[in-house]
Design a protein around this motif. Structure first.
Motif, mmCIF file in Angstrom:
data_model
loop_
_atom_site.group_PDB
_atom_site.id
_atom_site.type_symbol
_atom_site.label_atom_id
_atom_site.label_comp_id
_atom_site.label_asym_id
_atom_site.label_seq_id
_atom_site.Cartn_x
_atom_site.Cartn_y
_atom_site.Cartn_z
ATOM 1 N N ASP A 146 0.834 -1.209 0.000
ATOM 2 C CA ASP A 146 0.000 0.000 0.000
ATOM 3 C C ASP A 146 0.868 1.259 0.000
ATOM 4 O OD1 ASP A 146 -2.134 -1.694 0.049
ATOM 5 O OD2 ASP A 146 -2.763 -1.252 2.103
ATOM 6 N N SER A 147 1.937 1.233 0.790
ATOM 7 C CA SER A 147 2.845 2.387 0.851
ATOM 8 C C SER A 147 3.473 2.647 -0.515
ATOM 9 C CB SER A 147 3.945 2.147 1.880
ATOM 10 O OG SER A 147 3.399 2.070 3.178
ATOM 11 N N LEU A 148 3.943 1.573 -1.162
ATOM 12 C CA LEU A 148 4.582 1.731 -2.475
ATOM 13 C C LEU A 148 3.575 2.212 -3.519
ATOM 14 C CD1 LEU A 148 6.881 -1.433 -2.519
ATOM 15 C CD2 LEU A 148 7.607 0.954 -2.293
ATOM 16 N N GLN A 149 2.338 1.732 -3.410
ATOM 17 C CA GLN A 149 1.318 2.173 -4.364
ATOM 18 C C GLN A 149 1.019 3.659 -4.202
ATOM 19 O OE1 GLN A 149 1.585 -0.569 -6.650
ATOM 20 N NE2 GLN A 149 -0.193 0.670 -7.131
ATOM 21 N N ARG A 150 1.046 4.128 -2.958
ATOM 22 C CA ARG A 150 0.850 5.565 -2.714
ATOM 23 C C ARG A 150 1.948 6.374 -3.400
ATOM 24 N NH1 ARG A 150 -0.318 8.026 3.168
ATOM 25 N NH2 ARG A 150 -0.846 9.930 2.029
ATOM 26 N N LEU A 151 3.179 5.892 -3.256
ATOM 27 C CA LEU A 151 4.306 6.604 -3.877
ATOM 28 C C LEU A 151 4.199 6.529 -5.399
ATOM 29 C CD1 LEU A 151 7.296 5.607 -1.551
ATOM 30 C CD2 LEU A 151 5.773 7.605 -1.409
ATOM 31 N N ALA A 152 3.775 5.365 -5.909
ATOM 32 C CA ALA A 152 3.655 5.191 -7.369
ATOM 33 C C ALA A 152 2.597 6.131 -7.958
ATOM 34 C CB ALA A 152 3.318 3.743 -7.700
ATOM 35 N N GLY A 153 1.702 6.635 -7.119
ATOM 36 C CA GLY A 153 0.682 7.573 -7.577
ATOM 37 C C GLY A 153 1.199 8.999 -7.730
ATOM 38 N N LEU A 154 2.428 9.258 -7.320
ATOM 39 C CA LEU A 154 3.016 10.594 -7.489
ATOM 40 C C LEU A 154 3.352 10.801 -8.964
ATOM 41 C CD1 LEU A 154 5.332 10.594 -4.323
ATOM 42 C CD2 LEU A 154 3.123 11.762 -4.613
ATOM 43 N N PRO A 155 3.552 12.069 -9.376
ATOM 44 C CA PRO A 155 3.811 12.332 -10.801
ATOM 45 C C PRO A 155 5.019 11.565 -11.348
ATOM 46 C CG PRO A 155 3.405 14.389 -9.620
ATOM 47 C CD PRO A 155 3.461 13.307 -8.588
ATOM 48 N N ASP A 156 4.930 11.218 -12.634
ATOM 49 C CA ASP A 156 5.986 10.438 -13.298
ATOM 50 C C ASP A 156 7.353 11.084 -13.210
ATOM 51 O OD1 ASP A 156 4.437 8.336 -14.031
ATOM 52 O OD2 ASP A 156 4.223 8.931 -16.144
ATOM 53 N N ASP A 157 7.391 12.432 -13.235
ATOM 54 C CA ASP A 157 8.707 13.095 -13.243
ATOM 55 C C ASP A 157 9.265 13.308 -11.838
ATOM 56 O OD1 ASP A 157 6.831 15.028 -12.577
ATOM 57 O OD2 ASP A 157 7.824 16.631 -13.708
ATOM 58 N N THR A 158 8.600 12.766 -10.814
ATOM 59 C CA THR A 158 9.107 12.877 -9.439
ATOM 60 C C THR A 158 10.508 12.289 -9.350
ATOM 61 O OG1 THR A 158 6.871 12.678 -8.552
ATOM 62 C CG2 THR A 158 8.677 12.233 -7.023
ATOM 63 N N ARG A 159 11.438 13.062 -8.789
ATOM 64 C CA ARG A 159 12.798 12.567 -8.554
ATOM 65 C C ARG A 159 12.787 11.746 -7.275
ATOM 66 N NH1 ARG A 159 12.659 14.275 -13.206
ATOM 67 N NH2 ARG A 159 14.303 15.529 -14.114
ATOM 68 N N VAL A 160 13.278 10.520 -7.365
ATOM 69 C CA VAL A 160 13.195 9.590 -6.241
ATOM 70 C C VAL A 160 14.569 9.486 -5.564
ATOM 71 C CG1 VAL A 160 12.620 7.223 -5.561
ATOM 72 C CG2 VAL A 160 11.343 8.338 -7.418
ATOM 73 N N TYR A 161 14.655 10.072 -4.370
ATOM 74 C CA TYR A 161 15.910 10.090 -3.607
ATOM 75 C C TYR A 161 15.855 9.002 -2.535
ATOM 76 C CZ TYR A 161 16.753 14.576 -5.876
ATOM 77 O OH TYR A 161 16.958 15.569 -6.812
ATOM 78 N N CYS A 162 16.438 7.838 -2.843
ATOM 79 C CA CYS A 162 16.470 6.707 -1.915
ATOM 80 C C CYS A 162 17.720 6.834 -1.053
ATOM 81 C CB CYS A 162 16.544 5.384 -2.675
ATOM 82 S SG CYS A 162 15.657 5.369 -4.239
ATOM 83 N N THR A 163 17.782 6.086 0.021
ATOM 84 C CA THR A 163 18.920 6.223 0.952
ATOM 85 C C THR A 163 20.055 5.232 0.696
ATOM 86 O OG1 THR A 163 17.262 6.867 2.549
ATOM 87 C CG2 THR A 163 19.447 6.602 3.393
#
Ligand code: ZN
Ligand code: FE
Length: 261
Positions: free
Chosen positions: A155-172
């Motif tokens: 569910d958490s990942l699906q929420r993030l996947a709903g953000l805009p396509d051009d979202t820059r994803v800064y993982c740790t």
């Protein structure tokens, strides 16, 4: 101008440094020394520290940084132990306002890796949206389920996947190459994945970070965002040797498969 750059820490962590002019914020400082070094080199003032979850490799440097930057405000998830006295506890939907950086972040609750894990999302006017997602979403992967259930993480990942396509994803973490090897085992015929694998191999050969990623790319290559697809399900079923009817079952099987890949 808003700028985001990685400060490498430990073996494969990135402490993300957000700056605007001489003002700085760091996300998940697991250690203080590499942060202090960059702040001094660039003549920056540390205004705030953002924490995504309680693990030591994300919080270990907080108190040392506060010793030299007592005015820095710490923000951390309300549902977890506070990393420092005076930290502001954040819940889903809260906003973090950093006027000196002209930055406004929204808090997204993303339980799974830990139960209180949060992500920080900024939708600026002039730049692509920014997502600081800690150990929830990695490029080509997701965090291990130390505290949460497969359903919570999915569910958490699906929420993030709903953000805009051009979202820059800064993982740790710089886990991209190993994650993609797993994605390739699940989807050997994904053309986007093949291209990305080659690019990542080149970057890593040169010691260059593979991050940030983008949400569009993650949706195209990351099997943990693709559990709903027939091909991914078929691969998970073949590995598991059992029929998997629900998307959550496919997701859980992928997570277990990756745990000892
Ligand atoms: Zn962690
Ligand atoms: Fe971590």
């Amino acid at each position: 101008m808003l700028n985001v750059s990685p400060i490498p820490a430990f073996q494969d962590n990135y402490i993300w440094l957000i700056t605007n002019n001489n003002h700085a914020v760091v996300v998940d400082p697991g250690e203080a020394a590499p942060v202090e070094k960059i702040l001094a080199e660039r003549g920056l003032t540390l205004d705030a520290i953002l924490i995504t979850h309680h693990h030591w490799d994300h919080t270990g440097g907080v108190n040392a940084l506060l010793t030299s930057w007592p005015q820095a405000q710490v923000y951390a998830p309300a549902a977890e132990a506070m990393p420092a006295a005076g930290a502001i506890a954040l819940n889903d939907g809260d906003h973090v306002s950093l006027p000196a950086l002209e930055l406004e972040l929204k808090v997204i609750s993303v339980p799974g890796h830990t139960l209180g894990h949060i992500a920080y999302y900024a939708h600026q006017h002039s730049t692509p949206p920014l997502l600081f997602c800690g150990d929830t979403l990695f490029s080509g992967g997701c965090g291990r389920l130390f505290e949460g259930t497969p359903k919570q993480m999915h569910d958490s990942l699906q929420r993030l996947a709903g953000l805009p396509d051009d979202t820059r994803v800064y993982c740790t973490h710089e886990y991209t190459q190993a994650n993609l090897a797993f994605c390739h085992a699940v989807e050997p015929n994904n053309p986007e994945l093949k291209k990305y694998l080659q690019n990542v191999a080149k970057l890593r050969q040169q010691g260059v970070p593979t991050l940030p990623s983008t949400m569009a790319r993650e949706k195209a290559v990351n099997v943990f965002l693709r559990a709903h697809l027939a091909g991914v399900r078929a691969a998970a079923q073949a590995h598991q040797g059992a029929e998997l009817n629900e998307v959550i079952e496919v997701f859980a099987a992928l997570r277990r498969w990756k745990d000892d890949f």
